[in-house]
Every structure is written in C-alpha cells, then in structure tokens.
Motif scaffolding. Structure first.
Motif, PDB file in Angstrom:
ATOM      1  N   GLN A  88      50.174  29.247  67.689  1.00 25.76           N
ATOM      2  CA  GLN A  88      49.060  30.048  68.184  1.00 25.76           C
ATOM      3  C   GLN A  88      49.315  31.551  68.137  1.00 25.76           C
ATOM      4  OE1 GLN A  88      48.270  30.264  72.492  1.00 25.76           O
ATOM      5  NE2 GLN A  88      46.248  29.409  72.041  1.00 25.76           N
ATOM      6  N   ALA A  89      50.455  31.994  68.651  1.00 27.37           N
ATOM      7  CA  ALA A  89      50.719  33.437  68.750  1.00 27.37           C
ATOM      8  C   ALA A  89      50.762  34.091  67.376  1.00 27.37           C
ATOM      9  CB  ALA A  89      52.021  33.681  69.510  1.00 27.37           C
ATOM     10  N   ALA A  90      51.520  33.495  66.462  1.00 24.60           N
ATOM     11  CA  ALA A  90      51.633  34.073  65.121  1.00 24.60           C
ATOM     12  C   ALA A  90      50.307  34.002  64.380  1.00 24.60           C
ATOM     13  CB  ALA A  90      52.727  33.363  64.330  1.00 24.60           C
ATOM     14  N   LEU A  91      49.574  32.910  64.564  1.00 23.33           N
ATOM     15  CA  LEU A  91      48.289  32.760  63.884  1.00 23.33           C
ATOM     16  C   LEU A  91      47.268  33.763  64.425  1.00 23.33           C
ATOM     17  CD1 LEU A  91      46.458  31.361  61.885  1.00 23.33           C
ATOM     18  CD2 LEU A  91      46.115  29.511  63.529  1.00 23.33           C
ATOM     19  N   LEU A  92      47.247  33.990  65.729  1.00 27.34           N
ATOM     20  CA  LEU A  92      46.345  34.986  66.305  1.00 27.34           C
ATOM     21  C   LEU A  92      46.645  36.377  65.759  1.00 27.34           C
ATOM     22  CD1 LEU A  92      46.104  33.864  70.040  1.00 27.34           C
ATOM     23  CD2 LEU A  92      44.225  33.952  68.379  1.00 27.34           C
ATOM     24  N   SER A  93      47.927  36.692  65.612  1.00 27.73           N
ATOM     25  CA  SER A  93      48.304  37.994  65.069  1.00 27.73           C
ATOM     26  C   SER A  93      47.788  38.166  63.644  1.00 27.73           C
ATOM     27  CB  SER A  93      49.830  38.148  65.101  1.00 27.73           C
ATOM     28  OG  SER A  93      50.226  39.370  64.540  1.00 27.73           O
ATOM     29  N   GLU A  94      47.952  37.140  62.823  1.00 25.17           N
ATOM     30  CA  GLU A  94      47.468  37.201  61.447  1.00 25.17           C
ATOM     31  C   GLU A  94      45.941  37.239  61.402  1.00 25.17           C
ATOM     32  OE1 GLU A  94      49.197  37.709  58.782  1.00 25.17           O
ATOM     33  OE2 GLU A  94      51.128  37.621  59.826  1.00 25.17           O
ATOM     34  N   LEU A  95      45.296  36.498  62.281  1.00 19.91           N
ATOM     35  CA  LEU A  95      43.839  36.478  62.316  1.00 19.91           C
ATOM     36  C   LEU A  95      43.289  37.838  62.727  1.00 19.91           C
ATOM     37  CD1 LEU A  95      41.227  34.849  62.050  1.00 19.91           C
ATOM     38  CD2 LEU A  95      41.539  34.080  64.412  1.00 19.91           C
ATOM     39  N   PHE A 135      54.543  31.245  57.574  1.00 19.43           N
ATOM     40  CA  PHE A 135      53.493  30.278  57.253  1.00 19.43           C
ATOM     41  C   PHE A 135      52.207  30.519  58.037  1.00 19.43           C
ATOM     42  CE2 PHE A 135      57.146  28.375  55.321  1.00 19.43           C
ATOM     43  CZ  PHE A 135      56.611  27.948  54.110  1.00 19.43           C
ATOM     44  N   ALA A 136      52.287  31.281  59.131  1.00 22.45           N
ATOM     45  CA  ALA A 136      51.055  31.718  59.778  1.00 22.45           C
ATOM     46  C   ALA A 136      50.232  32.550  58.810  1.00 22.45           C
ATOM     47  CB  ALA A 136      51.371  32.530  61.036  1.00 22.45           C
ATOM     48  N   SER A 137      50.908  33.340  57.990  1.00 27.18           N
ATOM     49  CA  SER A 137      50.232  34.242  57.059  1.00 27.18           C
ATOM     50  C   SER A 137      49.732  33.537  55.810  1.00 27.18           C
ATOM     51  CB  SER A 137      51.189  35.381  56.674  1.00 27.18           C
ATOM     52  OG  SER A 137      50.601  36.241  55.731  1.00 27.18           O
ATOM     53  N   VAL A 138      50.579  32.735  55.186  1.00 27.53           N
ATOM     54  CA  VAL A 138      50.254  32.223  53.850  1.00 27.53           C
ATOM     55  C   VAL A 138      49.766  30.778  53.840  1.00 27.53           C
ATOM     56  CG1 VAL A 138      51.849  33.816  52.727  1.00 27.53           C
ATOM     57  CG2 VAL A 138      52.656  31.531  53.387  1.00 27.53           C
ATOM     58  N   SER A 139      49.748  30.116  55.005  1.00 28.81           N
ATOM     59  CA  SER A 139      49.282  28.741  55.044  1.00 28.81           C
ATOM     60  C   SER A 139      48.307  28.489  56.187  1.00 28.81           C
ATOM     61  CB  SER A 139      50.481  27.779  55.170  1.00 28.81           C
ATOM     62  OG  SER A 139      50.044  26.441  55.289  1.00 28.81           O
ATOM     63  N   HIS A 140      48.720  28.816  57.397  1.00 31.57           N
ATOM     64  CA  HIS A 140      47.898  28.470  58.553  1.00 31.57           C
ATOM     65  C   HIS A 140      46.608  29.286  58.596  1.00 31.57           C
ATOM     66  CE1 HIS A 140      52.036  27.337  60.455  1.00 31.57           C
ATOM     67  NE2 HIS A 140      51.733  26.628  59.394  1.00 31.57           N
ATOM     68  N   LEU A 141      46.684  30.581  58.337  1.00 37.17           N
ATOM     69  CA  LEU A 141      45.474  31.410  58.293  1.00 37.17           C
ATOM     70  C   LEU A 141      44.525  30.965  57.174  1.00 37.17           C
ATOM     71  CD1 LEU A 141      43.797  33.809  59.320  1.00 37.17           C
ATOM     72  CD2 LEU A 141      45.093  35.262  57.736  1.00 37.17           C
ATOM     73  N   PRO A 142      44.998  30.757  55.938  1.00 34.94           N
ATOM     74  CA  PRO A 142      44.070  30.285  54.897  1.00 34.94           C
ATOM     75  C   PRO A 142      43.361  28.983  55.256  1.00 34.94           C
ATOM     76  CG  PRO A 142      46.080  31.090  53.898  1.00 34.94           C
ATOM     77  CD  PRO A 142      46.327  31.084  55.377  1.00 34.94           C
ATOM     78  N   HIS A 143      44.066  28.050  55.916  1.00 29.98           N
ATOM     79  CA  HIS A 143      43.403  26.812  56.331  1.00 29.98           C
ATOM     80  C   HIS A 143      42.310  27.106  57.352  1.00 29.98           C
ATOM     81  CE1 HIS A 143      46.623  24.589  54.309  1.00 29.98           C
ATOM     82  NE2 HIS A 143      45.846  23.522  54.426  1.00 29.98           N
ATOM     83  N   LEU A 144      42.606  27.946  58.331  1.00 30.32           N
ATOM     84  CA  LEU A 144      41.602  28.299  59.334  1.00 30.32           C
ATOM     85  C   LEU A 144      40.374  28.914  58.673  1.00 30.32           C
ATOM     86  CD1 LEU A 144      42.261  29.951  62.765  1.00 30.32           C
ATOM     87  CD2 LEU A 144      40.515  30.889  61.262  1.00 30.32           C
ATOM     88  N   LEU A 145      40.605  29.817  57.713  1.00 32.01           N
ATOM     89  CA  LEU A 145      39.492  30.485  57.038  1.00 32.01           C
ATOM     90  C   LEU A 145      38.655  29.505  56.220  1.00 32.01           C
ATOM     91  CD1 LEU A 145      41.312  33.717  55.787  1.00 32.01           C
ATOM     92  CD2 LEU A 145      39.983  33.392  57.882  1.00 32.01           C
ATOM     93  N   ALA A 146      39.308  28.586  55.540  1.00 30.90           N
ATOM     94  CA  ALA A 146      38.577  27.617  54.723  1.00 30.90           C
ATOM     95  C   ALA A 146      37.721  26.707  55.602  1.00 30.90           C
ATOM     96  CB  ALA A 146      39.546  26.795  53.880  1.00 30.90           C
TER      97      ALA A 146
END
Length: 307
Positions: free
Chosen positions: A247-254, A190-201
C-alpha cells in the motif's frame, strides 16, 4: 534432482513451475495442494502434478504426509494466504525442507513468515518469478513460461547458502535468470513497474465498463486498447492482495502519476503542443532504450568462429 516438491496453488504460476521441472526431468514427484477441488483434479488430469490434495480440513492428513518428506514447498497463492498456509504446514515441516513463495510483494510475506515460523525462518526463502499471462488456472500453465524471464530471490540473513541454492537452482532449471533484491528494494521497484500499471489498467477498463455507452466503446477498442489493458485480465483477488500488501509504496507511485496527469491536463487545456510532444518523445525514447536492453540481454551469445 528433487525427489518431491509440494506446490500450493496449481494455477498459472505454480502449475507452470511444476510443468517446467517435470519437462526438465528435475523432479520425481509433484504434489499439488489447492483450495479448489476442481483446480486440483484438473491439474492432476493434465499431468501437471502427480498427486492432488484439496486444502480442506478433511485432507489434513494427506497434506501433512506430503509436507513431511518434501524437498521444496512452493507457495503460488495470493500473498494474503501466506500466514494461514505456513501455520498449517509448520507442524509437519521437516528439518531439510525448504519453503519458498512466488508472491509479488515481499516485505509483508517476510513479516508473515517470521511471525509464523519463528526460529525456523531460515527454512523460508522469499522469491518472485517475473512472468505471467492474462489467463489463470491449471489450463493456463505452460512449461516454457519462465524461459528467459527474471526470478528475484530476496534471501534473509537466516537463510543458509544451501537453502537459497535449492530455490534458485530450481528456478534456473525452469529457464529463469536469477536476480537478487532485498524485500524492501523489491517492493519499491515493483510498485512502480508492476503494481501501478495493474491498478491503472483495472481502473481504465472499469471506468469504460461503467459508462452508459460502454458497448459502443468496446466495439471500437482495438489493438492499442487491448495491449494497454491486457493485465486487467489477471486475477482480481491476487491483485487486491498485492495492492493492499504494498500500500505505502503503491500510494507513493500513484501520487506521482496523478501529478504527471495533472500536469498533462493543464498543458492539454492550454493547447501546449510543444510540452505534450516533449513528454511523448521522452517516453518513446525511454521505452525504446528499455526494449533494446531487453533484446540485448535475451540475444543468444555470438558463436565462436576461432579455429
């Protein structure tokens, strides 16, 4: 049939869960607990819940009474509130009551539950409904929000099969399709397909809103911009907590996404239309396959024509 459920957070997620169970005739009594008195009373007025408790010290006795005889307690609150809520309900938690959550991160929620519940961790079954809307609060709650949507259960080794079944049966009654992941698998996915898209939006809308000619830009933003940024209408508090919790997974995807953007910027600056088209084409094909897979999964089964 559940005799009584207690829902912490009577907005979109918790309110829709309660509405769906009530619409299915699968629960006799729903208690809603919310830190906002206005939200709790609005949920009561709308018939989402049968009893309202405001999560303040003055209503501690009512909250305790609600917990003692509940079959199921559902935490539909920002993930950062998990430990505080569990600490409050633990002294009143009956041996037969199962607690679950709706958090968009799982490893941090499980860690908080272990720290608070100790040897009663088996009564906590982590979960995450994969559904939502860009609006919040009790007025956003709808009975059909979860129909055909995924519900991810992330059971613990300490969970009895009966505890997991109580949670998954309730969500299946709401129309959800049950999936299983470990908490760690869940957070990476979900870091990839949900959390990152929210951050980008959020980042895109915030960037445009900060420009001196923002009014002009928004005036000409059309359906493509609206679709891309729809999720930036979600709760900032909730997504702050999710971002920090994962945080860790989201930073990796970002980081991976920023590398892709850097690559595209280089190709754009070089006038490399062939590479741009290749990236766009690959993305188009991947999205098309994804949509086709969703449509196939949600298609009704063929009718049996055999005589």
């Amino acid at each position: 049939m559940l005799n009584k459920i207690v829902v912490y957070g009577v907005g979109l997620i918790g309110g829709s869960f309660a509405r769906a169970l009530k619409a299915a005739g699968a629960v006799r009594h729903v208690v809603g607990i919310d830190r906002s008195e206005a939200s709790a009373l609005r949920a009561l007025e709308l018939g989402i819940i049968d009893e309202a408790v405001v999560g303040a010290q003055a209503d501690a006795a009512a909250e305790a009474a609600a917990i003692r005889s509940a079959d199921l307690v559902v935490l539909a609150t920002p993930v950062a509130q998990t430990a505080r809520i569990l600490e409050g309900l633990l002294p009143h938690l009956g041996a037969q009551t199962i607690v679950t959550d709706c958090g968009s991160t799982k490893a941090d929620v499980v860690a908080a539950a272990r720290a608070v519940l100790g040897d009663r961790i088996g009564q906590f079954v982590p979960g995450h409904p994969i559904a939502g809307r860009e609006t919040n609060g009790p007025d956003a709650a709808i009975a059909d929000l979860y129909i055909g949507k995924k519900f991810v259960v992330a059971p613990l080794a300490e969970n009895a099969p009966e505890a997991v079944a109580r949670v998954t049966d309730a969500w299946r009654t709401c129309g959800a399709i049950i999936h299983r992941l470990t908490p760690e698998e869940h957070d990476k996915v979900f870091a990839s397909v949900s959390h990152l898209p929210h951050l980008l939006a959020y980042a895109l809308v915030d960037d445009i809103a900060g420009k001196p000619h923002a009014d002009l830009l928004f005036q000409y933003a059309a359906s493509g911009f609206r679709d891309f940024t729809r999720i930036a209408g979600s709760s900032p508090e909730m997504w702050r907590d999710i971002s920090l919790a994962n945080q860790a997974a989201l930073l990796s995807e970002l980081d991976a996404y920023m590398a892709q953007l850097t690559h595209l910027r280089e190709r754009l600056a070089a006038g490399d239309g062939a590479t741009l088209e290749a990236v766009y084409g690959n993305a188009q094909r991947a999205r098309r396959r994804w949509i086709e897979a969703i449509e196939a999964a949600e298609a009704p089964p063929p009718k049996d024509t055999a005589e």
